[in-house]
Design a protein around this motif. Structure first.
Motif, PDB file in Angstrom:
ATOM      1  N   ASP A   1      80.555  67.536  90.367  1.00 47.54           N
ATOM      2  CA  ASP A   1      81.846  68.211  90.475  1.00 47.54           C
ATOM      3  C   ASP A   1      82.449  68.087  91.874  1.00 47.54           C
ATOM      4  O   ASP A   1      83.627  68.346  92.071  1.00 47.54           O
ATOM      5  CB  ASP A   1      81.729  69.682  90.060  1.00 47.54           C
ATOM      6  N   ARG A   2      81.672  67.654  92.863  1.00 47.48           N
ATOM      7  CA  ARG A   2      82.160  67.488  94.234  1.00 47.48           C
ATOM      8  C   ARG A   2      82.560  66.050  94.546  1.00 47.48           C
ATOM      9  O   ARG A   2      83.251  65.795  95.515  1.00 47.48           O
ATOM     10  CB  ARG A   2      81.084  67.900  95.240  1.00 47.48           C
ATOM     11  N   VAL A   3      82.112  65.095  93.754  1.00 49.80           N
ATOM     12  CA  VAL A   3      82.291  63.680  94.057  1.00 49.80           C
ATOM     13  C   VAL A   3      83.761  63.302  94.151  1.00 49.80           C
ATOM     14  O   VAL A   3      84.174  62.571  95.047  1.00 49.80           O
ATOM     15  CB  VAL A   3      81.559  62.798  93.013  1.00 49.80           C
ATOM     16  N   GLY A   4      84.604  63.797  93.246  1.00 46.45           N
ATOM     17  CA  GLY A   4      86.021  63.443  93.226  1.00 46.45           C
ATOM     18  C   GLY A   4      86.752  63.798  94.503  1.00 46.45           C
ATOM     19  O   GLY A   4      87.692  63.107  94.905  1.00 46.45           O
TER      20      GLY A   4
ATOM     21  N   LYS B   1      89.348  61.448  98.940  1.00 53.98           N
ATOM     22  CA  LYS B   1      90.588  61.890  99.589  1.00 53.98           C
ATOM     23  C   LYS B   1      90.368  62.394 101.013  1.00 53.98           C
ATOM     24  O   LYS B   1      91.323  62.800 101.661  1.00 53.98           O
ATOM     25  CB  LYS B   1      91.215  63.003  98.759  1.00 53.98           C
ATOM     26  N   LYS B   2      89.154  62.370 101.519  1.00 54.77           N
ATOM     27  CA  LYS B   2      88.841  63.028 102.792  1.00 54.77           C
ATOM     28  C   LYS B   2      88.706  62.059 103.960  1.00 54.77           C
ATOM     29  O   LYS B   2      88.269  60.929 103.796  1.00 54.77           O
ATOM     30  CB  LYS B   2      87.515  63.803 102.675  1.00 54.77           C
ATOM     31  N   ASP B   3      89.056  62.550 105.163  1.00 56.95           N
ATOM     32  CA  ASP B   3      88.763  61.822 106.399  1.00 56.95           C
ATOM     33  C   ASP B   3      87.352  62.220 106.835  1.00 56.95           C
ATOM     34  O   ASP B   3      86.659  62.958 106.128  1.00 56.95           O
ATOM     35  CB  ASP B   3      89.791  62.137 107.488  1.00 56.95           C
ATOM     36  N   GLU B   4      86.903  61.735 107.995  1.00 65.87           N
ATOM     37  CA  GLU B   4      85.523  62.008 108.437  1.00 65.87           C
ATOM     38  C   GLU B   4      85.229  63.497 108.554  1.00 65.87           C
ATOM     39  O   GLU B   4      84.180  63.966 108.125  1.00 65.87           O
ATOM     40  CB  GLU B   4      85.231  61.299 109.755  1.00 65.87           C
ATOM     41  N   ALA B   5      86.146  64.242 109.143  1.00 68.44           N
ATOM     42  CA  ALA B   5      85.923  65.685 109.295  1.00 68.44           C
ATOM     43  C   ALA B   5      85.874  66.363 107.928  1.00 68.44           C
ATOM     44  O   ALA B   5      85.040  67.242 107.683  1.00 68.44           O
ATOM     45  CB  ALA B   5      87.019  66.305 110.161  1.00 68.44           C
ATOM     46  N   GLY B   6      86.748  65.940 107.032  1.00 71.36           N
ATOM     47  CA  GLY B   6      86.755  66.495 105.682  1.00 71.36           C
ATOM     48  C   GLY B   6      85.487  66.172 104.918  1.00 71.36           C
ATOM     49  O   GLY B   6      84.979  66.987 104.155  1.00 71.36           O
ATOM     50  N   LEU B   7      84.971  64.938 105.118  1.00 74.53           N
ATOM     51  CA  LEU B   7      83.720  64.553 104.470  1.00 74.53           C
ATOM     52  C   LEU B   7      82.570  65.441 104.931  1.00 74.53           C
ATOM     53  O   LEU B   7      81.753  65.887 104.121  1.00 74.53           O
ATOM     54  CB  LEU B   7      83.393  63.092 104.764  1.00 74.53           C
ATOM     55  N   LEU B   8      82.503  65.693 106.238  1.00 79.23           N
ATOM     56  CA  LEU B   8      81.445  66.557 106.769  1.00 79.23           C
ATOM     57  C   LEU B   8      81.567  67.965 106.185  1.00 79.23           C
ATOM     58  O   LEU B   8      80.579  68.556 105.750  1.00 79.23           O
ATOM     59  CB  LEU B   8      81.489  66.596 108.292  1.00 79.23           C
ATOM     60  N   GLU B   9      82.789  68.474 106.143  1.00 82.80           N
ATOM     61  CA  GLU B   9      83.011  69.816 105.610  1.00 82.80           C
ATOM     62  C   GLU B   9      82.618  69.897 104.130  1.00 82.80           C
ATOM     63  O   GLU B   9      81.941  70.835 103.707  1.00 82.80           O
ATOM     64  CB  GLU B   9      84.485  70.194 105.784  1.00 82.80           C
ATOM     65  N   GLU B  10      83.034  68.916 103.338  1.00 84.62           N
ATOM     66  CA  GLU B  10      82.685  68.902 101.913  1.00 84.62           C
ATOM     67  C   GLU B  10      81.180  68.762 101.688  1.00 84.62           C
ATOM     68  O   GLU B  10      80.617  69.362 100.786  1.00 84.62           O
ATOM     69  CB  GLU B  10      83.427  67.784 101.182  1.00 84.62           C
TER      70      GLU B  10
ATOM     71  N   ALA C   1      78.791  69.765 103.741  1.00 82.76           N
ATOM     72  CA  ALA C   1      78.187  71.062 104.067  1.00 82.76           C
ATOM     73  C   ALA C   1      78.443  72.054 102.950  1.00 82.76           C
ATOM     74  O   ALA C   1      77.541  72.813 102.551  1.00 82.76           O
ATOM     75  CB  ALA C   1      78.731  71.577 105.383  1.00 82.76           C
ATOM     76  N   ARG C   2      79.645  72.078 102.422  1.00 80.36           N
ATOM     77  CA  ARG C   2      79.986  72.997 101.337  1.00 80.36           C
ATOM     78  C   ARG C   2      79.142  72.705 100.097  1.00 80.36           C
ATOM     79  O   ARG C   2      78.679  73.624  99.417  1.00 80.36           O
ATOM     80  CB  ARG C   2      81.475  72.892 101.006  1.00 80.36           C
ATOM     81  N   SER C   3      78.920  71.431  99.805  1.00 80.56           N
ATOM     82  CA  SER C   3      78.122  71.057  98.645  1.00 80.56           C
ATOM     83  C   SER C   3      76.667  71.453  98.816  1.00 80.56           C
ATOM     84  O   SER C   3      76.002  71.876  97.880  1.00 80.56           O
ATOM     85  CB  SER C   3      78.223  69.552  98.392  1.00 80.56           C
ATOM     86  N   VAL C   4      76.152  71.261 100.024  1.00 78.48           N
ATOM     87  CA  VAL C   4      74.740  71.546 100.290  1.00 78.48           C
ATOM     88  C   VAL C   4      74.488  73.047 100.354  1.00 78.48           C
ATOM     89  O   VAL C   4      73.530  73.547  99.789  1.00 78.48           O
ATOM     90  CB  VAL C   4      74.298  70.868 101.597  1.00 78.48           C
ATOM     91  N   TYR C   5      75.374  73.774 101.063  1.00 73.40           N
ATOM     92  CA  TYR C   5      75.130  75.192 101.306  1.00 73.40           C
ATOM     93  C   TYR C   5      75.838  76.128 100.320  1.00 73.40           C
ATOM     94  O   TYR C   5      75.622  77.312 100.345  1.00 73.40           O
ATOM     95  CB  TYR C   5      75.526  75.557 102.732  1.00 73.40           C
ATOM     96  N   GLY C   6      76.711  75.564  99.481  1.00 73.14           N
ATOM     97  CA  GLY C   6      77.360  76.372  98.457  1.00 73.14           C
ATOM     98  C   GLY C   6      78.598  77.065  98.852  1.00 73.14           C
ATOM     99  O   GLY C   6      79.200  77.191  99.771  1.00 73.14           O
TER     100      GLY C   6
END
Length: 103
Positions: A80-83, A87-96, A98-103
């Motif tokens: 559900d997070r892959v999509g 659309k993300k830049d490097e900072a967005g990728l890191l944020e996503e 972390a959000r995926s790993v930590y919930g």
């Protein structure tokens, strides 16, 4: 110097492996990064496997031997997070990530 730490524990039947990356960031006087900054100006990284300092190449070889595709973030994320990632830049990728790993 400021630093960030990323630590991943990888399952292995013979015993889990912990891979750690410590990223040291040099502070700029105006505290802003520019696109012209070189990696050296931005800071350095230290890699560890089970607490022992290793080179980035050694970490990549370990991951390859475990059939982990580091460049394929979709391999390790809930579907559900892959999509969101395309659309993300490097900072967005890191944020996503972390959000995926930590919930």
């Amino acid at each position: 110097e400021n630093r960030g730490v990323i630590e991943i524990e990888l399952y292995r039947e013979a015993g889990n492996i912990t891979v750690t990356r410590i990223i040291y960031v040099k502070s700029k006087p105006n505290n802003r990064d520019t696109e012209k900054d070189t990696d050296k100006e931005r800071g350095t990284s230290e890699w560890r496997i089970n607490g022992q300092i290793k080179t980035q190449k050694q970490v990549r070889e370990l991951l390859k031997s475990m059939h982990i595709q580091v460049g394929n973030l979709c391999q390790m994320l809930p579907q559900d997070r892959v999509g969101d990632f395309s659309k993300k830049d490097e900072a967005g990728l890191l944020e996503e990530t972390a959000r995926s790993v930590y919930g």
